[in-house]
Design an enzyme around this catalytic site. Structure first.
Site, PDB file in Angstrom:
ATOM      1  N   HIS A   1       0.831  -1.217   0.000  1.00 51.54           N
ATOM      2  CA  HIS A   1       0.000   0.000   0.000  1.00 51.54           C
ATOM      3  C   HIS A   1       0.861   1.262   0.000  1.00 51.54           C
ATOM      4  O   HIS A   1       0.501   2.275   0.603  1.00 51.54           O
ATOM      5  CB  HIS A   1      -0.946   0.028   1.205  1.00 51.54           C
TER       6      HIS A   1
ATOM      7  N   ASN B   1     -10.357  -2.771   2.459  1.00 53.90           N
ATOM      8  CA  ASN B   1     -10.003  -2.848   1.033  1.00 53.90           C
ATOM      9  C   ASN B   1     -11.258  -2.644   0.192  1.00 53.90           C
ATOM     10  O   ASN B   1     -12.382  -2.672   0.712  1.00 53.90           O
ATOM     11  CB  ASN B   1      -9.410  -4.223   0.698  1.00 53.90           C
TER      12      ASN B   1
ATOM     13  N   HIS C   1      -3.973   0.980  12.234  1.00 52.57           N
ATOM     14  CA  HIS C   1      -3.769  -0.268  12.973  1.00 52.57           C
ATOM     15  C   HIS C   1      -5.133  -0.902  13.252  1.00 52.57           C
ATOM     16  O   HIS C   1      -6.006  -0.250  13.826  1.00 52.57           O
ATOM     17  CB  HIS C   1      -3.054   0.021  14.291  1.00 52.57           C
TER      18      HIS C   1
HETATM   19 FE1  HDE Z   1      -2.617  -4.747   5.481  1.00 54.34          FE
HETATM   20  N1  HDE Z   1      -0.792  -3.976   5.933  1.00 54.34           N
HETATM   21  N2  HDE Z   1      -1.964  -6.578   6.002  1.00 54.34           N
HETATM   22  N3  HDE Z   1      -4.361  -5.597   4.853  1.00 54.34           N
HETATM   23  N4  HDE Z   1      -3.259  -2.999   4.879  1.00 54.34           N
HETATM   24  C1  HDE Z   1      -0.429  -2.702   5.773  1.00 54.34           C
HETATM   25  O1  HDE Z   1       0.698  -1.415   7.372  1.00 54.34           O
HETATM   26  C2  HDE Z   1      -0.852  -6.832   6.702  1.00 54.34           C
HETATM   27  C3  HDE Z   1      -4.708  -6.912   4.926  1.00 54.34           C
HETATM   28  C4  HDE Z   1      -4.514  -2.673   4.443  1.00 54.34           C
HETATM   29  O2  HDE Z   1      -3.167   3.490   4.023  1.00 54.34           O
HETATM   30  C5  HDE Z   1       0.902  -2.389   6.379  1.00 54.34           C
HETATM   31  O3  HDE Z   1       1.092   0.763   7.770  1.00 54.34           O
HETATM   32  C6  HDE Z   1      -0.781  -8.242   7.029  1.00 54.34           C
HETATM   33  C7  HDE Z   1      -6.113  -7.096   4.697  1.00 54.34           C
HETATM   34  C8  HDE Z   1      -4.570  -1.294   4.065  1.00 54.34           C
HETATM   35  O4  HDE Z   1      -1.602   3.338   5.554  1.00 54.34           O
HETATM   36  C9  HDE Z   1       1.312  -3.713   7.015  1.00 54.34           C
HETATM   37  C10 HDE Z   1      -1.876  -8.799   6.458  1.00 54.34           C
HETATM   38  C11 HDE Z   1      -6.599  -5.829   4.478  1.00 54.34           C
HETATM   39  C12 HDE Z   1      -3.292  -0.795   4.278  1.00 54.34           C
HETATM   40  C13 HDE Z   1       0.158  -4.612   6.646  1.00 54.34           C
HETATM   41  C14 HDE Z   1      -2.617  -7.754   5.839  1.00 54.34           C
HETATM   42  C15 HDE Z   1      -5.500  -4.919   4.566  1.00 54.34           C
HETATM   43  C16 HDE Z   1      -2.505  -1.874   4.792  1.00 54.34           C
HETATM   44  C17 HDE Z   1       1.884  -1.737   5.444  1.00 54.34           C
HETATM   45  C18 HDE Z   1      -2.261 -10.262   6.458  1.00 54.34           C
HETATM   46  C19 HDE Z   1      -8.047  -5.423   4.144  1.00 54.34           C
HETATM   47  C20 HDE Z   1      -2.801   0.611   4.008  1.00 54.34           C
HETATM   48  C21 HDE Z   1       2.052  -0.319   5.908  1.00 54.34           C
HETATM   49  C22 HDE Z   1      -2.631 -10.729   7.714  1.00 54.34           C
HETATM   50  C23 HDE Z   1      -8.993  -5.703   5.182  1.00 54.34           C
HETATM   51  C24 HDE Z   1      -2.982   1.472   5.207  1.00 54.34           C
HETATM   52  C25 HDE Z   1       1.245  -0.226   7.096  1.00 54.34           C
HETATM   53  C26 HDE Z   1      -2.543   2.877   4.904  1.00 54.34           C
HETATM   54  C27 HDE Z   1      -1.165  -1.751   5.178  1.00 54.34           C
HETATM   55  C28 HDE Z   1       0.099  -5.884   7.032  1.00 54.34           C
HETATM   56  C29 HDE Z   1      -3.813  -8.009   5.128  1.00 54.34           C
HETATM   57  C30 HDE Z   1      -5.671  -3.517   4.367  1.00 54.34           C
HETATM   58  C31 HDE Z   1       2.652  -4.267   6.634  1.00 54.34           C
HETATM   59  C32 HDE Z   1       0.319  -8.897   7.805  1.00 54.34           C
HETATM   60  C33 HDE Z   1      -6.896  -8.409   4.736  1.00 54.34           C
HETATM   61  C34 HDE Z   1      -5.780  -0.546   3.508  1.00 54.34           C
HETATM   62  O5  HDE Z   1       1.406  -3.610   8.398  1.00 54.34           O
END
Ligand code: HDE
Length: 753
Positions: free
Chosen positions: A131, A203, A395
């Protein structure tokens, strides 16, 4: 000396409108930078910093511990009329290093030089690992009060308004990648509630590739550019992605969403949002319910066509960001309703046989309707992209009382990941004190010190229990609005690395999605799979993915196989008996056109009265007109926003032709490759190209007066969605009606039923 045709055209414009040039640049459509028009001469009289632009918002000025300061938001910006050092000492000169004489060398004692260069050297922070490419905006959430039965969260109480910051994003691309690539979009919302911040990190697709967070690095490694050559950027059309999803078949449902039109949204304003996981709500009586969060856009769910998305990648890589900010600046504030699907909190955690802890499954809206609980309006653009959009830290564990998590193994892993990633990205543990992340609730957390500590904590006892600080801080009881960790029963079971059996069904909902699509949407899915798999080098990977498609639907598999020149395999599992969910389709309705863009081709030699009237009608309809003319500056009294050289059809939602302009002086392949073989044309060939592209992207086209001739020359007269004749206002009204359906789908009959 001969003057070239284009140079002459420029001279003509400047000559005839010299007195109007500065005025011609005055913005009357969104997007111009700066809050006041610049002067041609460099301003030299000292003055205070200009105010932000009218549409810009900024984080409220709270202290690091959440107290309101009452200071204007500009208090966080630069102050005073004079250039200073970071310590506030006024500077006379910032263009010359301090040297031992004009020919040097430069002196080490030049603090200003070293401060300026050192700070610049450290301007970048690590981009988000996923992202990375995003755009944020400020807004407000107003609750309807309809959620009171299921949650005690105060911000959902009737009439309550809460400030929000939303960040939209793509997943795979780097920070500088194009907006319009085929990908899932992030839709993360920070609600600054007075009971603590609530982050709904969602999402634009309701399912995910994996069921367990432990596989997140795997799917992302597969989707990111190949590690040897670092290509392709921001794409899923490559071998490692399809290698993974075809071997790891629980990804097939999400992959289907990505290959559908949902993967190429027209606008952030036209996307749904989904919390994906099931959450647990608790009400004032302590009763619990399981829920899924949904965002429903007022403007409907709409997409680009694949060719538009590709062209935009080059013509305007910032297309979604620009669209969001221009819409807000134009007053077309994007809106969504927040809705809940509510399920009884039973020990099985299933609904209608669907496992609510499996993030690869949806619950069709026909089985559990989405109940609206409030409205989100985005009404301010950021003042500073880095301070707000780049530094915002979401978070999934940021929850107010009344909202709790479930055991969804994907959600559980996310609860760990988001703080962990901010430690590196934002350089330490105090990221919640950055202005955009500051809570709007009092903070008394006993967390102390660390890099970039901005709070000045008083007292001597950041521990509990204490008597030296009078016992402060005290644990909150039920009556004090304490967060509720719902005392869910944990089933006695052996410690295992295993999934519930229900997680083994990988195809039934991919099939449900396919069967829910209209014919035109099915066509797009076929062409997306064919394109993406066609871009893979290895036949084994294509064959393996075809096998997955065979297990989803034989028609889909056969159509893609034909495009790839491969035989269609037989299914290896029985085809699921899936009932379609009409709510998944994005076509067939009528939606408002707020903030849409109307391209208007004008011919300066023809009358412009109608054009002015149409332009006003476009503004009045809440849309943005872009005048496209042979040259910049003005035509008559009207400002030109695009020339035949700078304009491209993909910027517009509809095209209006108010004239049939002859080839402009720069209509030569030497100046503009789009001009092609201009010599024989009577209409500028770039105008014919605009018509041709709008037509094949199923956009409505309208023409009046001499503009009608262009339709004939472009071979589109009389075809669906092409309006000709009458006055400009009548043509625009007819085109507006067509735009309500987003596109003229009947222009291209589908071959897949
Ligand atoms: Fe994320 N995801 N994600 N994700 N995610 C990040 O956090 C992660 C997942 C989503 O505009 C990171 O600050 C893991 C699902 C959005 O700042 C990180 C898993 C969904 C955004 C991270 C998921 C999301 C992130 C990268 C699997 C939809 C952008 C930078 C368990 C429900 C937020 C950060 C923004 C961002 C980890 C799966 C949505 C690395 C480990 C499912 C919208 O922490």
């Amino acid at each position: 000396m001969d003057v070239s045709k284009p140079a002459k055209a420029v001279r003509d414009v400047v000559g005839t409108a010299a007195e109007k040039v500065a005025d011609a640049l005055t913005p009357d459509v969104p997007g111009a930078p700066g809050s006041a028009p610049p002067t041609v001469e460099e301003p030299t009289t000292p003055r205070e910093p200009l105010p932000p632009k009218a549409e810009q918002g900024a984080p409220e000025t709270r202290t690091p511990t959440g107290a309101p300061t009452g200071a204007p938001t500009t208090a966080n910006g630069q102050q005073g009329a004079f250039l200073t050092t970071a310590q506030g000492a006024r500077l006379r000169d910032t263009d010359h290093s301090l040297k031992a004489g004009p020919r040097g060398p430069v002196l080490l004692q030049d603090h200003h030089l070293r401060e300026k260069i050192t700070h610049f050297d450290h301007e970048r922070i690590p981009e988000r690992v996923v992202h990375a490419r995003g755009a944020g905006a400020h807004g407000v959430f107003e609750a309807y009060g309809t959620a009171g039965g299921v949650t005690k969260a105060g911000f959902l109480a009737k009439g309550r308004t809460t400030d929000v910051f939303v960040r939209f994003s793509t997943v795979l691309g780097s920070r500088g990648s194009a907006d319009t690539v085929r990908d899932t979009r992030g839709f993360a919302t920070k609600f600054y509630t007075d009971e603590g911040t609530f982050d709904l990190v969602a999402n634009n697709m309701p399912v995910f590739f994996i069921q367990d967070a432990i596989k997140f690095p795997d799917i992302i490694h597969a989707g990111k550019p190949h590690p040897d050559r670092e290509i392709p950027q921001a794409q899923s059309a490559h071998d490692t992605f399809w290698d993974f999803v075809s071997l790891h078949t629980e990804a097939q449902h999400h992959t289907m969403w990505n290959m559908s039109d949902r993967g190429i949204p027209r606008s952030y304003r036209m996307m749904e949002g989904f919390g994906v996981h099931t959450f647990r709500l608790v009400n004032a009586a302590g009763e619990t319910a399981l829920v899924k969060f949904h965002w429903k856009p007022k403007l409907g769910v709409h997409s680009l066509t694949w060719e538009e998305a590709q062209l935009l990648g080059g013509v305007d890589p910032d297309f979604h960001r620009r669209d969001l900010y221009d819409a807000i600046e134009a007053g077309a504030f994007p809106e969504w309703e927040l809705g809940l699907q509510v399920f009884p909190d039973t020990p099985e955690e299933t609904f209608a046989g669907i496992d609510l802890l499996d993030p690869t499954k949806i619950v069709p809206e026909e089985l559990a309707p989405v109940q609206p609980v409030g409205k989100l309006t985005l009404n301010r653009t950021p003042t500073n992209f880095f301070a707000e959009t780049e530094q915002v830290a979401f978070h999934v564990g940021h929850l107010p009382p009344g909202i709790d998590v479930t055991n969804d193994p994907l959600l559980q892993g996310r609860l760990f990941s988001y703080v962990d990633t901010q430690l590196t990205r934002l350089g330490g543990p105090n990221f919640s004190q950055i202005p955009i992340n500051r809570p709007h609730a009092p903070v008394n957390d006993m967390l102390r010190d660390g890099f970039h500590q901005q709070a000045v904590h008083a007292g001597v006892a950041p521990y509990r229990p204490n008597s030296l600080d009078g016992g402060n801080p005290f644990p909150a009881g039920d009556d004090d609005g304490a967060f509720v960790d719902v005392p869910v029963q944990v089933t006695q079971a052996p410690k295992v690395r295993a999934n519930p059996v229900s997680f083994d069904d990988h195809y039934s909902q991919a099939r449900l999605f396919w069967l829910s699509m209209s014919p035109v949407e099915k066509e797009h899915i076929v062409r997306a799979y064919t394109f993406e798999l066609g871009k893979c080098y290895h036949q084994a990977i294509r064959e393996r993915q075809l096998q997955c498609l065979a297990n989803i639907d034989p028609v889909l598999c056969a159509e893609v196989a034909t495009g790839l020149g491969l035989p269609a395999p037989e299914p290896t599992v029985p085809l699921a008996d899936a009932a379609p969910s009409p709510a998944l389709s994005q076509v067939g309705g009528q939606w408002p056109a707020d903030g849409r863009t109307v391209g208007i081709v004008v011919d300066p030699r023809a009358g412009l009265d109608d054009v002015d009237e149409v332009r006003r009608a476009v503004f009045a309809a809440g849309m943005v007109p872009l005048l496209i003319a042979p040259h910049g500056g003005r035509v008559g009294d009207l400002p030109v926003q695009r020339t035949f050289a700078t304009g491209r059809s993909v910027e517009f939602d509809v095209l209006l032709l108010a004239g049939a302009p002859a080839p402009a002086p720069d209509a030569s392949p030497a100046r503009d490759a789009k001009a092609g073989a201009a010599d024989s044309a009577t209409v500028d060939p770039r105008v014919l190209l605009l018509v041709d592209e709008c037509w094949r992207h199923a956009k409505a086209i309208g023409a009046w007066g001499a503009g009608v001739d262009v339709l004939g020359q472009a071979w589109v007269a009389g075809t669906p969605g092409v309006v000709a004749g009458g006055s400009g206002a009548e043509v625009f009204a007819a085109v507006q009606r067509l735009l309500a359906a987003h596109r003229v789908w009947e222009r291209f009959p589908a071959s897949v039923a």
